[in-house]
Design a protein around this motif. Structure first.
Motif, mmCIF file in Angstrom:
data_model
loop_
_atom_site.group_PDB
_atom_site.id
_atom_site.type_symbol
_atom_site.label_atom_id
_atom_site.label_comp_id
_atom_site.label_asym_id
_atom_site.label_seq_id
_atom_site.Cartn_x
_atom_site.Cartn_y
_atom_site.Cartn_z
ATOM 1 N N ARG A 42 -2.543 0.871 0.400
ATOM 2 C CA ARG A 42 -1.634 0.514 -0.585
ATOM 3 C C ARG A 42 -0.137 0.016 0.046
ATOM 4 O O ARG A 42 0.582 -0.439 -0.636
ATOM 5 C CB ARG A 42 -1.303 1.712 -1.662
ATOM 6 C CG ARG A 42 -2.521 1.926 -2.571
ATOM 7 C CD ARG A 42 -2.229 2.681 -3.708
ATOM 8 N NE ARG A 42 -1.291 3.702 -3.700
ATOM 9 C CZ ARG A 42 -1.591 4.910 -4.397
ATOM 10 N NH1 ARG A 42 -2.821 4.820 -5.069
ATOM 11 N NH2 ARG A 42 -0.659 5.604 -4.391
ATOM 12 N N LEU A 43 -0.017 0.464 1.268
ATOM 13 C CA LEU A 43 1.245 0.075 1.979
ATOM 14 C C LEU A 43 1.475 -1.470 1.852
ATOM 15 O O LEU A 43 0.732 -2.285 2.366
ATOM 16 C CB LEU A 43 1.310 0.715 3.229
ATOM 17 C CG LEU A 43 1.187 2.073 3.292
ATOM 18 C CD1 LEU A 43 1.274 2.566 4.552
ATOM 19 C CD2 LEU A 43 2.581 2.678 2.700
ATOM 20 N N ARG A 44 2.635 -1.743 1.748
ATOM 21 C CA ARG A 44 3.139 -3.243 1.777
ATOM 22 C C ARG A 44 3.965 -3.839 2.901
ATOM 23 O O ARG A 44 4.140 -5.138 3.101
ATOM 24 C CB ARG A 44 3.577 -3.712 0.492
ATOM 25 C CG ARG A 44 2.735 -3.454 -0.654
ATOM 26 C CD ARG A 44 1.513 -4.614 -0.627
ATOM 27 N NE ARG A 44 0.374 -4.462 -1.786
ATOM 28 C CZ ARG A 44 -0.701 -3.618 -1.451
ATOM 29 N NH1 ARG A 44 -0.957 -3.142 -0.290
ATOM 30 N NH2 ARG A 44 -1.571 -3.564 -2.415
ATOM 31 N N THR A 45 4.506 -2.862 3.538
ATOM 32 C CA THR A 45 5.652 -3.284 4.700
ATOM 33 C C THR A 45 5.029 -3.171 5.868
ATOM 34 O O THR A 45 5.587 -3.377 6.969
ATOM 35 C CB THR A 45 6.819 -2.220 4.387
ATOM 36 O OG1 THR A 45 6.462 -1.096 4.685
ATOM 37 C CG2 THR A 45 7.239 -2.279 3.080
ATOM 38 N N VAL A 46 3.655 -2.908 6.098
ATOM 39 C CA VAL A 46 3.173 -2.856 7.328
ATOM 40 C C VAL A 46 2.010 -3.823 7.668
ATOM 41 O O VAL A 46 1.072 -4.191 6.640
ATOM 42 C CB VAL A 46 2.091 -1.630 7.723
ATOM 43 C CG1 VAL A 46 1.863 -1.445 9.061
ATOM 44 C CG2 VAL A 46 3.284 -0.428 7.495
ATOM 45 N N ASP A 47 2.260 -4.862 8.712
ATOM 46 C CA ASP A 47 1.362 -5.756 8.939
ATOM 47 C C ASP A 47 0.463 -5.241 10.193
ATOM 48 O O ASP A 47 0.767 -5.219 11.180
ATOM 49 C CB ASP A 47 1.892 -6.963 9.578
ATOM 50 C CG ASP A 47 1.154 -8.283 9.960
ATOM 51 O OD1 ASP A 47 -0.073 -8.078 9.922
ATOM 52 O OD2 ASP A 47 1.650 -9.142 10.321
ATOM 53 N N TRP A 48 -0.647 -4.885 9.617
ATOM 54 C CA TRP A 48 -1.598 -3.940 10.439
ATOM 55 C C TRP A 48 -2.127 -4.966 11.654
ATOM 56 O O TRP A 48 -2.193 -4.502 12.992
ATOM 57 C CB TRP A 48 -2.846 -3.545 9.614
ATOM 58 C CG TRP A 48 -2.442 -2.546 8.556
ATOM 59 C CD1 TRP A 48 -2.375 -2.818 7.302
ATOM 60 C CD2 TRP A 48 -1.751 -1.100 8.690
ATOM 61 N NE1 TRP A 48 -1.786 -1.893 6.504
ATOM 62 C CE2 TRP A 48 -1.482 -0.705 7.399
ATOM 63 C CE3 TRP A 48 -1.464 -0.327 9.669
ATOM 64 C CZ2 TRP A 48 -1.118 0.559 7.197
ATOM 65 C CZ3 TRP A 48 -1.201 0.992 9.379
ATOM 66 C CH2 TRP A 48 -0.838 1.353 8.192
#
Length: 239
Positions: A42-48
């Motif tokens: 659900r995280l939106r600030t991490v570009d895995w």
């Protein structure tokens, strides 16, 4: 604060190394994706996919490492206190290196990683400050530290980290309660800035797998935080 203050179950308590060394046999069958992997997704600030180097702190059996491998081509290193857990992680074939080490003293090089992650381990630390300092030490400027933890409110509801050593023989792994504000204080003191936070509740997805948990519906059971290091070190008096 030691969790025994809140413990309603009063199972025998074992230390972390002993507990996870035994739990390894059933760990992946009992820890649900709703606890941590759902929050990571659900995280939106991490570009895995953009990370080239990742350190998985307290990597355990490699659940998070396997999840990351599906989203990233990064070189992933892992550390954990339990050799037994690391053997399971090694079999997954997703890690570059795996080492027996404390999350507060990993032995890894300074500024070696674009991303650090830790899932479901902070409740076993007496003090959060060494964790956040070590994560800041090994992470590059501009990098991120993603932490998923057992929610303090759920721990304070009386449920410790526990497993069945044998059928009908539950034991608790020694745990501590850290308020969310404790995380903020420790992280800020080590130079981190909060970029994102989320919390997971016991909901219908949980009940589908743990029907006996209906009494906990609506309680927060886990949380995630995304921390960032500034591109340049901020010095006292700098403007």
């Amino acid at each position: 604060m030691d969790h025994s203050v809140y413990d309603r179950r009063r199972y025998p308590i074992v230390d972390v190394r002993e507990g996870y060394g035994e739990w390894v046999r059933t760990y992946e069958d009992t820890v649900l994706d709703e606890m941590d992997l759902r929050l990571l997704a659900r995280l939106r600030t991490v570009d895995w996919s953009s990370a080239r180097t990742v350190l998985d702190l307290a990597c355990g059996t490699g659940r998070v490492g396997a999840w990351l491998r599906e989203r990233s081509r990064a070189a992933i290193d892992g550390v954990d206190l339990s050799p037994e857990m690391l053997e399971v992680a090694r079999a997954k074939g997703v890690y570059r290196t795996l080492s027996v080490a404390d999350v507060a003293r990993t032995g890894m090089a300074s500024a070696a990683y674009d991303l650090c992650v830790q899932s479901l381990a902070d409740e076993h630390l007496t003090d959060l400050s060494p964790l956040y300092r070590e994560a800041a030490h090994v992470t590059k400027r501009g990098g991120s530290f993603v932490l998923v933890g057992f929610h303090p409110q759920f721990l304070m509801a009386g449920v410790p980290t526990h497993f069945d050593r044998a059928p009908g023989e539950p034991v608790t792994i020694r745990s501590y309660v850290h308020l969310l504000s404790d995380h903020v204080k420790a992280a800020l003191a080590s130079g981190w800035t909060l970029a994102e936070m989320d919390e997971g509740l016991v909901d219908e997805a949980w009940l589908a797998k743990k029907p006996k948990w209906r009494e906990y519906v609506g309680l927060p059971i886990s949380f995630s935080m995304v921390w960032r290091l500034a591109l340049e070190e901020v010095r006292d008096g700098a403007h």
